[in-house]
Design an enzyme around this catalytic site. Sequence first.
Site, PDB file in Angstrom:
ATOM      1  CG  ASP A  62      85.342 -50.512 -31.685  1.00 45.50           C
ATOM      2  OD1 ASP A  62      86.094 -51.098 -30.879  1.00 45.50           O
ATOM      3  OD2 ASP A  62      85.587 -50.434 -32.897  1.00 45.50           O
ATOM      4  CG  ASN A  89      81.371 -61.206 -23.389  1.00 51.21           C
ATOM      5  OD1 ASN A  89      81.442 -62.376 -23.028  1.00 51.21           O
ATOM      6  ND2 ASN A  89      80.998 -60.878 -24.621  1.00 51.21           N
ATOM      7  CE1 TYR A 168      90.949 -65.477 -27.219  1.00 56.63           C
ATOM      8  CE2 TYR A 168      91.767 -67.452 -26.120  1.00 56.63           C
ATOM      9  CZ  TYR A 168      90.754 -66.537 -26.335  1.00 56.63           C
ATOM     10  OH  TYR A 168      89.564 -66.656 -25.668  1.00 56.63           O
ATOM     11  CE  LYS A 172      90.391 -63.834 -23.924  1.00 56.36           C
ATOM     12  NZ  LYS A 172      89.308 -62.878 -23.674  1.00 56.36           N
ATOM     13  CB  THR A 203      80.445 -68.611 -29.420  1.00 54.41           C
ATOM     14  OG1 THR A 203      81.871 -68.733 -29.267  1.00 54.41           O
ATOM     15  CG2 THR A 203      79.774 -68.703 -28.070  1.00 54.41           C
TER      16      THR A 203
HETATM   17  P1  NAP Z   1      82.133 -64.471 -30.150  1.00 60.70           P
HETATM   18  O1  NAP Z   1      80.938 -65.308 -30.366  1.00 60.70           O
HETATM   19  O2  NAP Z   1      83.195 -64.410 -31.192  1.00 60.70           O
HETATM   20  O3  NAP Z   1      81.644 -62.998 -29.775  1.00 60.70           O
HETATM   21  C1  NAP Z   1      82.582 -61.995 -29.528  1.00 60.70           C
HETATM   22  C2  NAP Z   1      81.843 -60.719 -29.185  1.00 60.70           C
HETATM   23  O4  NAP Z   1      82.843 -59.705 -28.936  1.00 60.70           O
HETATM   24  C3  NAP Z   1      80.979 -60.215 -30.357  1.00 60.70           C
HETATM   25  O5  NAP Z   1      79.825 -59.602 -29.850  1.00 60.70           O
HETATM   26  C4  NAP Z   1      81.886 -59.179 -31.002  1.00 60.70           C
HETATM   27  O6  NAP Z   1      81.216 -58.174 -31.731  1.00 60.70           O
HETATM   28  C5  NAP Z   1      82.514 -58.592 -29.755  1.00 60.70           C
HETATM   29  N1  NAP Z   1      83.666 -57.763 -30.057  1.00 60.70           N
HETATM   30  C6  NAP Z   1      84.833 -58.094 -30.639  1.00 60.70           C
HETATM   31  N2  NAP Z   1      85.619 -57.014 -30.759  1.00 60.70           N
HETATM   32  C7  NAP Z   1      84.923 -55.970 -30.244  1.00 60.70           C
HETATM   33  C8  NAP Z   1      85.176 -54.591 -30.095  1.00 60.70           C
HETATM   34  N3  NAP Z   1      86.318 -54.027 -30.516  1.00 60.70           N
HETATM   35  N4  NAP Z   1      84.252 -53.829 -29.466  1.00 60.70           N
HETATM   36  C9  NAP Z   1      83.090 -54.367 -29.038  1.00 60.70           C
HETATM   37  N5  NAP Z   1      82.769 -55.650 -29.196  1.00 60.70           N
HETATM   38  C10 NAP Z   1      83.686 -56.444 -29.801  1.00 60.70           C
HETATM   39  O7  NAP Z   1      82.919 -64.904 -28.837  1.00 60.70           O
HETATM   40  P2  NAP Z   1      82.407 -65.640 -27.501  1.00 60.70           P
HETATM   41  O8  NAP Z   1      82.732 -67.066 -27.647  1.00 60.70           O
HETATM   42  O9  NAP Z   1      81.035 -65.208 -27.153  1.00 60.70           O
HETATM   43  O10 NAP Z   1      83.465 -65.042 -26.453  1.00 60.70           O
HETATM   44  C11 NAP Z   1      83.145 -64.079 -25.456  1.00 60.70           C
HETATM   45  C12 NAP Z   1      84.366 -63.968 -24.539  1.00 60.70           C
HETATM   46  O11 NAP Z   1      84.648 -65.246 -23.947  1.00 60.70           O
HETATM   47  C13 NAP Z   1      85.649 -63.548 -25.274  1.00 60.70           C
HETATM   48  O12 NAP Z   1      86.377 -62.660 -24.480  1.00 60.70           O
HETATM   49  C14 NAP Z   1      86.405 -64.859 -25.431  1.00 60.70           C
HETATM   50  O13 NAP Z   1      87.789 -64.670 -25.542  1.00 60.70           O
HETATM   51  C15 NAP Z   1      86.008 -65.599 -24.164  1.00 60.70           C
HETATM   52  N6  NAP Z   1      86.121 -67.059 -24.271  1.00 60.70           N
HETATM   53  C16 NAP Z   1      85.359 -67.780 -25.149  1.00 60.70           C
HETATM   54  C17 NAP Z   1      85.502 -69.164 -25.204  1.00 60.70           C
HETATM   55  C18 NAP Z   1      84.672 -70.012 -26.131  1.00 60.70           C
HETATM   56  O14 NAP Z   1      84.880 -71.246 -26.156  1.00 60.70           O
HETATM   57  N7  NAP Z   1      83.741 -69.479 -26.889  1.00 60.70           N
HETATM   58  C19 NAP Z   1      86.418 -69.809 -24.364  1.00 60.70           C
HETATM   59  C20 NAP Z   1      87.181 -69.058 -23.488  1.00 60.70           C
HETATM   60  C21 NAP Z   1      87.020 -67.685 -23.443  1.00 60.70           C
HETATM   61  P3  NAP Z   1      80.978 -58.243 -33.359  1.00 60.70           P
HETATM   62  O15 NAP Z   1      79.720 -59.047 -33.552  1.00 60.70           O
HETATM   63  O16 NAP Z   1      80.862 -56.817 -33.756  1.00 60.70           O
HETATM   64  O17 NAP Z   1      82.190 -58.917 -33.934  1.00 60.70           O
END
Ligand code: NAP
Length: 245
Positions: A62, A89, A168, A172, A203
């Site tokens: 975590d 990530n 948010y 970032k 996602t």
């Molecule tokens: P996601 O599907 O919501 O997955 C987020 C991941 O982060 C999950 O594995 C979650 O674990 C984990 N997480 C959250 N808090 C945590 C903590 N305290 N310790 C450890 N793990 C934690 O998000 P995603 O879309 O894959 O995003 C990944 C990254 O890309 C993020 O930083 C996000 O801001 C960035 N991003 C995403 C997008 C997009 O369009 N998807 C766009 C720009 C940037 P749990 O399963 O335990 O919750």
Amino acid sequence: MAQDAKIALITGANRGIGLETAKQLGKTGVTVVVGARSLSAAEETAAQLKADGIDAYPLQLDVTSAADRTAAAKFFADKFGRLDILINNAGVAASTGFEPVNSQVKDDELERIFSTNLFAVVALTRELLPLIKKSPAGRIVNLSSILGSNGLHADPASPIYGFKSFAYDGSKAALNSYTIHLAWELKDTPIKVNSAHPGWVKTEMGTDAAPMEIPDGAKTSVALALLGADGPSGSFIHLGQQLPW
Ligand code: NAP
């Protein structure tokens, strides 16, 4: 594990972009350590990757837990003696999604988002940096977002001009500032530090409305993790292109 395999840690690797990044990096022969909030999630993820022929290890992490971060550093010190690739990530979205919450943002929302998206990244990187310095070519990838671009937010002609949710976006933007500062500090070392915008990806965070599929969403992280010695440091990249800060 191959003798010369690179070792990577991907935080939040149990789903979404993190899981796909672990998969794609693992397929190139990198040994991947998959961090997840719960040990069972990390173990399930590592087992899934191993079944796919990838050298994977689970790690309960975590990122907001100081004890977990210290244990992570001990794991890498004891098992590998170094860390080659750190992919910060793990991230959380605003509880209001893409709603433009700005002047009305609550303190607990700011604290929750900045804790994961900024403070935990700074703390985990600080903890792991001595091990990354033991790598011949350390790479740090910070998962940012185009929504962290102050330049685009200030431009009425930009595609994100109307997408303003301060907690948010501000987390970032601050993460981008950290990338620049850390890259500067490490400029005379082989370590490269970059911010990645993965794209708007389908996602849980990106929602089904996103245009990009998860395999494409991991490409920027993977490319920055595998940068050669001639690659950039202190950049903000999406699919090979520099974004405005
Ligand atoms: P996601 O599907 O919501 O997955 C987020 C991941 O982060 C999950 O594995 C979650 O674990 C984990 N997480 C959250 N808090 C945590 C903590 N305290 N310790 C450890 N793990 C934690 O998000 P995603 O879309 O894959 O995003 C990944 C990254 O890309 C993020 O930083 C996000 O801001 C960035 N991003 C995403 C997008 C997009 O369009 N998807 C766009 C720009 C940037 P749990 O399963 O335990 O919750």
